[in-house]
Write a protein that holds these residues in place. Structure first.
Motif, mmCIF file in Angstrom:
data_model
loop_
_atom_site.group_PDB
_atom_site.id
_atom_site.type_symbol
_atom_site.label_atom_id
_atom_site.label_comp_id
_atom_site.label_asym_id
_atom_site.label_seq_id
_atom_site.Cartn_x
_atom_site.Cartn_y
_atom_site.Cartn_z
ATOM 1 N N PHE A 160 15.070 9.914 6.110
ATOM 2 C CA PHE A 160 15.491 9.436 7.446
ATOM 3 C C PHE A 160 15.109 10.468 8.509
ATOM 4 O O PHE A 160 14.766 10.125 9.638
ATOM 5 C CB PHE A 160 17.005 9.227 7.506
ATOM 6 C CG PHE A 160 17.515 8.009 6.780
ATOM 7 C CD1 PHE A 160 16.692 6.944 6.456
ATOM 8 C CD2 PHE A 160 18.863 7.917 6.436
ATOM 9 C CE1 PHE A 160 17.178 5.823 5.799
ATOM 10 C CE2 PHE A 160 19.370 6.798 5.779
ATOM 11 C CZ PHE A 160 18.522 5.751 5.463
ATOM 12 N N ASN B 200 20.983 0.205 -0.964
ATOM 13 C CA ASN B 200 21.738 0.059 0.286
ATOM 14 C C ASN B 200 21.279 1.007 1.380
ATOM 15 O O ASN B 200 21.316 0.650 2.557
ATOM 16 C CB ASN B 200 23.235 0.253 0.024
ATOM 17 C CG ASN B 200 23.902 -1.039 -0.382
ATOM 18 O OD1 ASN B 200 23.595 -2.104 0.164
ATOM 19 N ND2 ASN B 200 24.790 -0.983 -1.342
ATOM 20 N N SER B 201 20.891 2.221 1.014
ATOM 21 C CA SER B 201 20.484 3.159 2.059
ATOM 22 C C SER B 201 18.976 3.127 2.302
ATOM 23 O O SER B 201 18.537 2.904 3.421
ATOM 24 C CB SER B 201 20.925 4.587 1.706
ATOM 25 O OG SER B 201 22.331 4.657 1.569
ATOM 26 N N THR C 7 17.895 0.140 5.452
ATOM 27 C CA THR C 7 18.224 0.742 6.740
ATOM 28 C C THR C 7 17.208 0.407 7.832
ATOM 29 O O THR C 7 17.571 0.260 8.992
ATOM 30 C CB THR C 7 18.433 2.260 6.581
ATOM 31 O OG1 THR C 7 19.553 2.440 5.714
ATOM 32 C CG2 THR C 7 18.725 2.938 7.897
ATOM 33 N N ARG C 8 15.946 0.277 7.466
ATOM 34 C CA ARG C 8 14.978 -0.110 8.502
ATOM 35 C C ARG C 8 15.407 -1.440 9.141
ATOM 36 O O ARG C 8 15.447 -1.576 10.365
ATOM 37 C CB ARG C 8 13.575 -0.242 7.915
ATOM 38 C CG ARG C 8 12.542 -0.651 8.959
ATOM 39 C CD ARG C 8 11.162 -0.831 8.362
ATOM 40 N NE ARG C 8 10.635 0.407 7.835
ATOM 41 C CZ ARG C 8 10.055 1.362 8.568
ATOM 42 N NH1 ARG C 8 9.937 1.201 9.870
ATOM 43 N NH2 ARG C 8 9.616 2.464 8.006
ATOM 44 N N TYR C 9 15.730 -2.376 8.294
ATOM 45 C CA TYR C 9 16.111 -3.706 8.800
ATOM 46 C C TYR C 9 17.390 -3.628 9.614
ATOM 47 O O TYR C 9 17.473 -4.165 10.722
ATOM 48 C CB TYR C 9 16.294 -4.658 7.622
ATOM 49 C CG TYR C 9 16.349 -6.118 8.014
ATOM 50 C CD1 TYR C 9 15.184 -6.826 8.262
ATOM 51 C CD2 TYR C 9 17.566 -6.801 8.133
ATOM 52 C CE1 TYR C 9 15.206 -8.164 8.614
ATOM 53 C CE2 TYR C 9 17.601 -8.136 8.476
ATOM 54 C CZ TYR C 9 16.417 -8.819 8.720
ATOM 55 O OH TYR C 9 16.448 -10.148 9.063
ATOM 56 N N MET C 10 18.382 -2.939 9.054
ATOM 57 C CA MET C 10 19.686 -2.891 9.719
ATOM 58 C C MET C 10 19.646 -2.127 11.031
ATOM 59 O O MET C 10 20.576 -2.236 11.827
ATOM 60 C CB MET C 10 20.722 -2.229 8.804
ATOM 61 C CG MET C 10 21.036 -3.030 7.560
ATOM 62 S SD MET C 10 22.552 -2.459 6.773
ATOM 63 C CE MET C 10 22.181 -0.752 6.499
ATOM 64 N N SER C 11 18.602 -1.323 11.215
ATOM 65 C CA SER C 11 18.515 -0.562 12.460
ATOM 66 C C SER C 11 17.542 -1.227 13.432
ATOM 67 O O SER C 11 17.138 -0.615 14.420
ATOM 68 C CB SER C 11 18.072 0.873 12.171
ATOM 69 O OG SER C 11 16.745 0.888 11.680
ATOM 70 N N GLY C 12 17.151 -2.450 13.124
ATOM 71 C CA GLY C 12 16.213 -3.136 14.000
ATOM 72 C C GLY C 12 14.862 -2.434 14.072
ATOM 73 O O GLY C 12 14.187 -2.475 15.100
ATOM 74 N N GLY C 13 14.495 -1.768 12.975
ATOM 75 C CA GLY C 13 13.188 -1.125 12.902
ATOM 76 C C GLY C 13 13.159 0.312 13.385
ATOM 77 O O GLY C 13 12.114 0.959 13.351
ATOM 78 N N GLN C 14 14.311 0.833 13.834
ATOM 79 C CA GLN C 14 14.331 2.209 14.353
ATOM 80 C C GLN C 14 14.159 3.257 13.277
ATOM 81 O O GLN C 14 13.528 4.279 13.473
ATOM 82 C CB GLN C 14 15.697 2.502 14.991
ATOM 83 C CG GLN C 14 15.923 1.984 16.352
ATOM 84 C CD GLN C 14 17.235 2.568 16.885
ATOM 85 O OE1 GLN C 14 17.316 3.717 17.271
ATOM 86 N NE2 GLN C 14 18.273 1.747 16.888
ATOM 87 N N MET C 15 14.812 3.032 12.132
ATOM 88 C CA MET C 15 14.885 4.067 11.104
ATOM 89 C C MET C 15 13.800 3.834 10.057
ATOM 90 O O MET C 15 13.466 2.704 9.732
ATOM 91 C CB MET C 15 16.249 4.031 10.419
ATOM 92 C CG MET C 15 17.411 4.262 11.350
ATOM 93 S SD MET C 15 17.745 6.005 11.624
ATOM 94 C CE MET C 15 18.409 6.450 10.043
ATOM 95 N N SER D 126 20.494 -2.574 17.156
ATOM 96 C CA SER D 126 19.772 -2.895 15.915
ATOM 97 C C SER D 126 19.188 -4.304 15.994
ATOM 98 O O SER D 126 18.986 -4.950 14.963
ATOM 99 C CB SER D 126 20.697 -2.764 14.706
ATOM 100 O OG SER D 126 21.124 -1.422 14.544
ATOM 101 N N ASP E 28 10.830 -5.983 10.510
ATOM 102 C CA ASP E 28 11.556 -4.741 10.218
ATOM 103 C C ASP E 28 12.000 -4.603 8.756
ATOM 104 O O ASP E 28 12.887 -3.808 8.442
ATOM 105 C CB ASP E 28 12.801 -4.577 11.128
ATOM 106 C CG ASP E 28 12.453 -4.647 12.599
ATOM 107 O OD1 ASP E 28 11.433 -4.055 12.973
ATOM 108 O OD2 ASP E 28 13.187 -5.302 13.357
ATOM 109 N N ASN F 289 7.229 3.389 3.684
ATOM 110 C CA ASN F 289 8.390 2.678 3.132
ATOM 111 C C ASN F 289 8.870 3.352 1.851
ATOM 112 O O ASN F 289 8.120 4.073 1.205
ATOM 113 C CB ASN F 289 7.989 1.238 2.800
ATOM 114 C CG ASN F 289 7.518 0.498 4.020
ATOM 115 O OD1 ASN F 289 8.304 0.216 4.920
ATOM 116 N ND2 ASN F 289 6.217 0.216 4.079
ATOM 117 N N GLY G 168 12.471 -4.586 1.292
ATOM 118 C CA GLY G 168 12.558 -3.239 1.859
ATOM 119 C C GLY G 168 12.031 -2.178 0.913
ATOM 120 O O GLY G 168 11.863 -1.036 1.310
#
Lengths: 453, 335
Positions: free
Chosen positions: A198, A222-223, A227-235, B108, B332, A292, A268
């Motif tokens: 991250f 889960n992590s 996380t990419r998806y859950m952060s809207g692509g930020q992470m 998000s 994403d 990824n 993911g």
């Protein structure tokens, strides 16, 4: 009388080793527990102790000899009143620890079988024969030289040089900052690796085997994966999780399992499961560069096998491409990882029966290159999937389902699945053999979809 | 976010007391979280926020005190009770509230929701839904700090319930072994969902939970923002100075249920009311500001008014903002 001292098996999958050094000489008296010799396996150099008391008779294998088979006589031991009996190979007991069917396919793999190389390798490229173990190490070393953000962590990866010697030499070259021995805490160090990912580093997390990664599967799925998806692509989490997967040999249910389908289901993640050394190298390099999280499934039994690898400065293969490793017109056989060895042997058997099998090595399980399989089935009209995993919800199940969806009209027989049996892996030699898919089963399945007996 | 007014004199984080502007900012930041969370609770009741929604009401002093003690470049990671943390990171309440309502304008893009908010821009690493999972993750971010020798410290928050997870101790072990710049903050709000500390914890002094790994710890009055700030500043200095990891246990209290669907049968109304009356971090701190003549009642009312406006705007924005496009379903997943 005399007894024979036999080459010991020093790991569950050891078939042969090097007699590195004799620590006794002919005529020496030895007692139980005395060191006799140093044996070098593909994983480690180990000392070998005497069990019985007596006097060393003839040393039958000179030190420095490579490729000494497990259970081969290496010396004779004269006990009490006897003279050394003549060494008779016939007196060597049948090996118990080393499964024969594995021994038959292990080292050295005929190069001819693996001669089908990557189409994109330029003509005239020099090929170098190396083990899968070396290919993996070279891939990591090359990527670590290329990018200072790449580091390796895991149990015994540094000072011990890798539990399976994959990381041999890396500590010396890259130092303790980048080759890191972890405590035996998969859950914790996997989460730590994901966090470092991250933060923008490119960790390679080695699991001693994928069996132990179940402790850490929450962090992988889960992590890392979500996380990419859950952060809207930020992470982003550019991480590789790698290690040996699938059945080893005689290590029973908790250490013998194929996790391919577990991870291949997860959006993911990318999931790679090569067989050949060139694929191991080119795909591991691609995995390390991939932005990824990549699950990289190796196989302990394959580590010691040798295959040609193109001698190129930067040999990187695309993730997500299957490979036709043998062209044929009668039936399509599909597998990955260790299952590819079964395909190669089955194809030879089938050829003897006049059946021309086309073999596909999936190499990547997610994304699954179903197009290559469908194109083959459109030509052969028959499909057999082969895997060491359990049969329910497996990679084979998925390939069959997708082929039925996408190429139903081309099928001249229902697709067949050959897999591990639907039981925990047994320890007993005979039961283990039964639990695993065999060449005979693959041949039988291929004949069945061809309505031949 | 560090307030420059704190860092005067001969270096960062050495001035003994924060300026009055800083103290007023503490008040402002805490009140913003309080009002935001009250409104979030209301929107949940109206069906505009779905799923799980864990409010931070009562615990505001912890995150505000700690956040103001950080330096630029320091990172924060926490679990699912994260609204306060992302607001304290300096993110716009509109984007936060829009994430709670599942809108495209959420931080998000509406794909994470209440428990999964992130801001790479502000070094806020989420927002994680699995109890305890953020602790090794935060330890890994600190590992990257050490790897890069960038001088940053990672703040890894956890509840006292998470502090019973095995992976927390695996993290303590590695953090001390490798001397990682990570500060663990245990927000002890007395209840792990409905289970009180004494019913779940053989060692209820969480600041002592690092002893077996030689990780030092300290107990802090988590209802007193100044105490939090001071303790945070010292601990950060210790960690940043190469002292290795440290644990701060914040004794705090949440007024609301674990989540919005918590019937709160495990404690009495009187217990909650009594804490509110005696220990409320915002009321008590407001009184202090007035007593010390750093702010007047009118000043505090003015701050409240401004915040109500901000929160109203955020709520309106979050209600009116469009949901994500259907095409966002498949974006994403991979880079």
């Amino acid at each position: 009388m005399s007894t024979q001292i036999l080459m010991p098996a020093l790991s569950p999958t050891m078939e042969e080793g090097k007699l590195a050094k004799w620590l006794v000489k002919e005529g020496d008296e030895v007692h139980s527990g005395d060191l006799l010799a140093e044996i070098e396996t593909d994983k480690a150099t180990m000392e070998f102790e005497a069990v019985d008391e007596g006097r060393i008779g003839k040393l039958l294998v000179a030190e420095g000899t490579e490729g000494v088979k497990v259970n081969a006589p290496i010396a004779e031991l004269i006990t009490e009143d006897g003279e050394a009996a003549p060494v008779a190979a016939a007196s060597v007991k049948e090996p118990v620890a080393a499964p024969k069917e594995v021994a038959g396919t292990v080292a050295p793999t005929p190069v001819a079988k693996a001669a089908l190389i990557e189409p994109q390798v330029p003509d005239g490229t020099e090929m170098v024969t190396i083990t899968v173990r070396e290919a993996l190490r070279d891939a990591m070393a090359e990527e670590m030289r290329r990018d200072p953000d790449v580091f390796l962590m895991g149990e015994e990866v540094a000072q011990y040089q890798g539990a399976y010697k994959i990381s041999q030499g890396l500590l010396e070259e890259f130092g303790a900052k980048r080759v890191i021995d972890t405590p035996i805490t998969e859950h914790g160090f996997t989460g730590l690796g994901v966090g470092a990912g991250f933060a923008g580093l490119k960790p390679i997390v080695e699991f001693m085997t994928w069996n132990f990664a179940m402790q850490a599967i929450d962090q992988i799925i889960n992590s890392a994966a979500k996380t990419r998806y859950m952060s809207g692509g930020q992470m982003s989490c550019p991480i590789v999780f790698r290690g040996p997967n699938g059945p080893a040999a005689r290590v029973a249910a908790q250490h013998s399992q194929d996790y391919s389908a577990w991870y291949a289901r997860v959006p993911g993640l990318k999931v790679v499961a090569p067989y050949f050394a060139a694929d191991a190298k080119g795909l591991l390099k691609a995995a390390i560069r991939d932005p990824n999280p990549v699950v990289f499934l190796e196989n302990e039994i394959v580590y010691g096998r040798s295959f040609p690898v193109p001698k190129l400065d930067d040999f990187v293969l695309p993730i997500g491409k299957a490979r036709v490793i043998r062209e044929g017109k009668d039936v399509t056989l599909v597998s990955y990882s260790m299952g590819v060895a079964l395909l190669l042997d089955a194809a030879e058997e089938l050829a003897k029966a006049g059946i021309d099998a086309e073999l596909i090595d999936l190499r990547t399980l997610r994304p699954l290159d179903i197009d290559t399989v469908v194109a083959s089935v459109q030509k052969t009209n028959r499909l057999v999937t082969v895997e060491q995993d359990w049969p329910i919800c497996s990679i084979g199940s998925e390939v069959c389902a997708q082929v039925v969806e996408k190429a139903f009209d081309y099928l001249d027989a229902p697709p067949a699945k050959v897999s591990g049996k639907d039981v925990p892996m047994p320890y007993a030699h005979n039961l283990e053999k039964l639990a695993l898919p065999s060449v005979e089963e693959v041949v039988a399945a291929a004949k069945a979809v061809l309505y031949r007996s | 976010m560090s307030d420059p007014s704190v860092a005067e004199g001969d270096g960062v984080n050495t001035r003994p007391t924060p300026s009055s502007a800083t103290l007023k900012k503490f008040y402002h930041d805490m009140l913003l979280i309080r009002r935001f969370e009250e409104r979030a609770g209301q929107l949940y009741g109206m069906g505009l926020i779905g799923g799980f929604c864990h409010l931070y009401i009562g615990q505001e002093a912890v995150v505000v005190g700690m956040q103001n003690a950080l330096l630029p470049g320091d990172q924060v990671i926490t679990a699912y009770r994260d609204h306060g943390h992302i607001l304290a990171s300096g993110m716009d309440p509109k984007g936060v509230m829009a994430e709670l309502t599942g809108r495209a304008a959420g931080y998000s893009k509406g794909k994470g929701g209440s428990m999964h908010m992130f801001s790479v821009e502000k070094n806020f690493f989420g927002g994680h839904g699995i109890v305890g999972a953020q602790v090794p993750l935060g330890t890994g971010i600190a590992f990257a700090n050490k790897y890069r020798e960038n001088g940053a410290v990672t703040l890894a928050y956890m509840g006292e319930g998470a502090a019973n997870q095995g992976q927390v101790y695996e993290s303590f072990n590695m953090a001390e072994l490798w001397h990682l710049p990570v500060l663990y903050v245990v927000e002890n709000n007395q209840y792990a969902m409905g289970t009180s500390v004494e019913r779940a914890s053989a060692q209820p002094k969480f600041y002592k939970r690092g002893e077996s790994f030689n990780v030092p710890g300290e107990e802090v009055d988590g209802m007193d923002v100044e105490a939090v700030f001071e303790a945070g500043r010292k601990a950060l200095e210790f960690v940043r100075g190469g002292g290795g990891p440290m644990i701060l246990e914040m004794k705090t209290y949440r007024y609301r249920g674990h989540s919005m669907s918590d019937p709160a049968k495990y404690r009495t109304r009187d217990e909650v009311q009594s804490i509110r009356d005696r220990k409320d971090p915002i009321d008590q701190f407001g009184k202090k500001l007035v007593d010390r003549e750093l702010a007047s009642d009118v000043d505090l009312k003015t701050i409240d008014k401004e915040i109500r406006l901000i929160v109203n705007e955020a709520a309106e924005f979050a209600i009116e903002a469009p949901e994500p496009e259907a095409s966002e379903l498949y974006t994403d997943v991979l880079a």
